[in-house]
Scaffold this active site. Structure first.
Site, PDB file in Angstrom:
ATOM      1  CG  ASP A  63      -0.267  -6.766  -5.102  1.00  9.72           C
ATOM      2  OD1 ASP A  63      -1.397  -6.614  -4.593  1.00  9.72           O
ATOM      3  OD2 ASP A  63       0.303  -5.881  -5.764  1.00  9.72           O
ATOM      4  CG  HIS A  83      -5.647  -1.132 -10.971  1.00  9.89           C
ATOM      5  ND1 HIS A  83      -4.941   0.045 -10.938  1.00  9.89           N
ATOM      6  CD2 HIS A  83      -4.717  -2.125 -10.921  1.00  9.89           C
ATOM      7  CE1 HIS A  83      -3.640  -0.216 -10.864  1.00  9.89           C
ATOM      8  NE2 HIS A  83      -3.476  -1.521 -10.851  1.00  9.89           N
ATOM      9  CD  GLU A 125      -0.174  -0.771  -7.667  1.00 10.99           C
ATOM     10  OE1 GLU A 125      -0.275  -0.744  -8.901  1.00 10.99           O
ATOM     11  OE2 GLU A 125       0.157  -1.795  -7.032  1.00 10.99           O
ATOM     12  CD  GLU A 171      -2.556  -3.448  -3.804  1.00 14.68           C
ATOM     13  OE1 GLU A 171      -2.696  -4.634  -3.447  1.00 14.68           O
ATOM     14  OE2 GLU A 171      -1.693  -3.077  -4.634  1.00 14.68           O
ATOM     15  CG  ASP A 225       2.122  -2.886  -4.264  1.00 14.09           C
ATOM     16  OD1 ASP A 225       3.313  -2.951  -3.915  1.00 14.09           O
ATOM     17  OD2 ASP A 225       1.681  -3.448  -5.290  1.00 14.09           O
ATOM     18  NE  ARG A 253       2.241   2.759 -10.961  1.00 11.68           N
ATOM     19  CZ  ARG A 253       1.548   1.690 -10.579  1.00 11.68           C
ATOM     20  NH1 ARG A 253       1.868   0.472 -10.995  1.00 11.68           N
ATOM     21  NH2 ARG A 253       0.533   1.827  -9.763  1.00 11.68           N
ATOM     22  CD  GLN A 286       4.471  -1.713 -12.583  1.00  5.96           C
ATOM     23  OE1 GLN A 286       4.359  -0.673 -11.934  1.00  5.96           O
ATOM     24  NE2 GLN A 286       3.445  -2.504 -12.818  1.00  5.96           N
ATOM     25  CE  LYS A 317       3.366  -3.187  -9.224  1.00  2.00           C
ATOM     26  NZ  LYS A 317       2.320  -2.361  -8.602  1.00  2.00           N
ATOM     27  CB  THR A 347       4.427  -3.620   0.585  1.00  4.54           C
ATOM     28  OG1 THR A 347       5.032  -3.987  -0.655  1.00  4.54           O
ATOM     29  CG2 THR A 347       2.913  -3.707   0.463  1.00  4.54           C
ATOM     30  CD  GLU A 397      -6.010   2.922 -11.999  1.00  3.97           C
ATOM     31  OE1 GLU A 397      -5.568   2.546 -10.894  1.00  3.97           O
ATOM     32  OE2 GLU A 397      -7.162   2.665 -12.384  1.00  3.97           O
TER      33      GLU A 397
HETATM   34  O1  LIG Z   1      -0.751  -4.358 -15.831  1.00  2.00           O
HETATM   35  C1  LIG Z   1       0.434  -4.340 -15.426  1.00  2.00           C
HETATM   36  O2  LIG Z   1       1.370  -4.658 -16.149  1.00  2.00           O
HETATM   37  C2  LIG Z   1       0.743  -3.918 -14.066  1.00  2.00           C
HETATM   38  C3  LIG Z   1      -0.156  -3.786 -13.106  1.00  2.00           C
HETATM   39  C4  LIG Z   1       0.167  -3.289 -11.766  1.00  2.00           C
HETATM   40  O3  LIG Z   1       1.151  -2.605 -11.499  1.00  2.00           O
HETATM   41  C5  LIG Z   1      -0.800  -3.576 -10.711  1.00  2.00           C
HETATM   42  C6  LIG Z   1      -0.367  -4.439  -9.562  1.00  2.00           C
HETATM   43  O4  LIG Z   1       0.618  -4.349  -8.869  1.00  2.00           O
HETATM   44  C7  LIG Z   1      -1.470  -5.270  -9.074  1.00  2.00           C
HETATM   45  C8  LIG Z   1      -2.495  -4.393  -8.454  1.00  2.00           C
HETATM   46  O5  LIG Z   1      -2.181  -3.726  -7.471  1.00  2.00           O
HETATM   47  O6  LIG Z   1      -3.635  -4.362  -8.941  1.00  2.00           O
HETATM   48 CA   LIG Z   2      -0.342  -3.791  -6.217  1.00  3.38          CA
HETATM   49 MG   LIG Z   3       5.198  -3.044  -2.928  1.00  6.31          MG
END
Ligand SMILES: O=C(O)/C=C/C(=O)CC(=O)CC(=O)O
Ligand SMILES: [Ca+2]
Ligand SMILES: [Mg+2]
Length: 391
Positions: free
Chosen positions: A106, A113, A179, A181, A213, A217, A220, A233, A237, A338
């Site tokens: 990914d 973003h 997400e 994508e 995806d 959060r 994460q 994540k 997916t 976002e």
């Molecule tokens: O900036 C971060 O720490 C995390 C970013 C993401 O969660 C985004 C990711 O999975 C990649 C994407 O889909 O752009």
């Molecule tokens: Ca992603």
């Molecule tokens: Mg995923």
């Protein structure tokens, strides 16, 4: 015999011809092509047993010359009379995961973003890391949990610790997100120790799908330092069932946004592989955002070149996703974190104020692109519903 009616303006006309794996009640999964509202069985019409398999991998491995030949043959086939038994209404088939996913990567290729997530996850730092404009940042995901559209998404559980909590707790994800994508599927791989140049993209990559995806959060935010996304994540997916051939995306090609500083030589492409694709995200029946793929900073050709520049193999069935697609405007953001600015600015969804996903919520992502006939081709959709955590 059946003559397939292709209505004017169908997103699944002869300019598209996406491949998928389908079954009908009591039959085995096999390869079909979508034409208007029909699925045409390729296992009985093209005389090659690669189409009798439950994935596109064997066909994809045959290479670009064969992809072009099959596309011509399908055009001939569906322009004439097709045996009745090979034509199924799309509403009467079950769609399966179209590829046996080899590796899954990914990327993080949207400047909008990446800047937004930087501000939300790291409020006291520069939003973009110093490497971001020099290389397409990515991480290796979990190939085994890529699922086809329509698969229920079980709310994940895990460790989470909010900034104002002293210690982590274990429990259900409280900030479940999407997400939006685009995903690219490798058709012909490359050897260990050799790199794939940008300009080999269209010989190597077979097609594109929509990707959701799903992202936890809270899990994460606590786990990702310093090695990047992991269990937040990897639980699921989702991808769309129809693989739009790269051969169908010629009319969608556009330059990427200007890249400054100029990338290193291995990341320079002689022909642009930006793509003019419009996405739509529908949450509980209401469109909440329209992410524009043309805004993506890095092209999929640059992503493939970067992914292999160290000599890592690419393999038939590899899936690499673009990263969340966000445009500059609020209503173009491809993730709810976002769109709601970390949950602080709820949005109205079907009459309710909402931030993250609740059990029972359904998200449907769809997309269209310019087609070679002057109309628009469709990606179909990737849909998923959140079901309660397993106790
Ligand atoms: O900036 C971060 O720490 C995390 C970013 C993401 O969660 C985004 C990711 O999975 C990649 C994407 O889909 O752009
Ligand atoms: Ca992603
Ligand atoms: Mg995923």
């Amino acid at each position: 015999m059946t003559r397939i009616d292709i209505p004017e303006g169908s997103p699944f006309g002869l300019a598209n011809l996406p491949y998928g794996v389908f079954s009908t009640p009591g039959t085995e999964p096999r390869v079909g092509v979508r034409v208007a509202d029909s699925v045409v069985d390729l296992s009985t019409t093209l005389g090659d047993d690669v189409f009798a398999r439950p994935s596109l991998n064997a066909f994809m491995a045959q290479g670009r010359a064969r992809w072009e030949e099959v596309r011509r043959r399908i055009t001939e086939l569906v322009s004439g009379d097709v045996p009745d038994a090979a034509v199924h209404p799309v509403g009467e088939v079950t769609m399966h995961l179209p590829v046996e996913v080899a590796d899954y990567v990914d990327f993080y290729a949207s400047e909008h973003h990446a800047s937004n997530l930087g501000r939300l996850f790291r409020p006291n730092a520069e939003p973009l890391m110093p490497n971001w404009k020099h290389l397409p940042v990515g991480y290796h995901g979990r190939a085994g949990t890529v699922v086809v559209s329509g698969t229920d998404i079980v709310r994940p559980s895990g460790q989470r610790k909010a900034p104002d909590e002293d210690a982590p707790t274990f429990g259900e994800c409280r900030r479940l997100d999407i997400e939006a994508e685009l995903g690219f599927i490798v058709g012909t791989g490359s050897e260990l120790g050799s790199a794939v140049p940008c300009d080999e993209f269209a010989d190597r990559v077979f097609g594109a799908v929509l990707v959701n995806d799903w992202s936890a959060r809270d899990i994460q935010a606590w786990e990702y330092v310093p090695l990047g996304p992991f269990l937040g994540k990897s639980f699921a997916t989702s991808i769309s069932p129809w693989v739009v051939p790269i051969l169908a995306l010629e009319a969608a090609r556009v330059p990427t946004p200007a890249q400054d500083p100029e990338p290193l030589p291995y990341l320079r492409e002689s022909e642009p592989w930006g793509l003019d694709i419009d996405l739509s995200v529908v949450w509980n029946g209401q469109e909440v955002t329209r992410p524009p793929y043309r805004e993506m900073y890095w092209s999929p050709a640059q992503m493939l070149a970067h992914m292999t520049v160290n000599g890592a193999t690419s393999r038939t069935g590899d899936l690499y996703a673009s990263g969340t697609i966000s445009g500059p405007a609020k209503e173009q953001r491809g993730a709810f974190i976002e769109l709601t600015w970390g949950g602080r600015e709820p949005v109205e969804v079907a009459g309710e104020q909402r931030t993250f996903l609740q059990d029972g919520d359904e998200v449907v992502i769809s997309a269209t692109a310019p087609g070679a006939d002057g109309g628009r081709i469709g990606f179909g959709e990737v849909a998923g519903r959140i079901v309660p955590a397993k106790g």
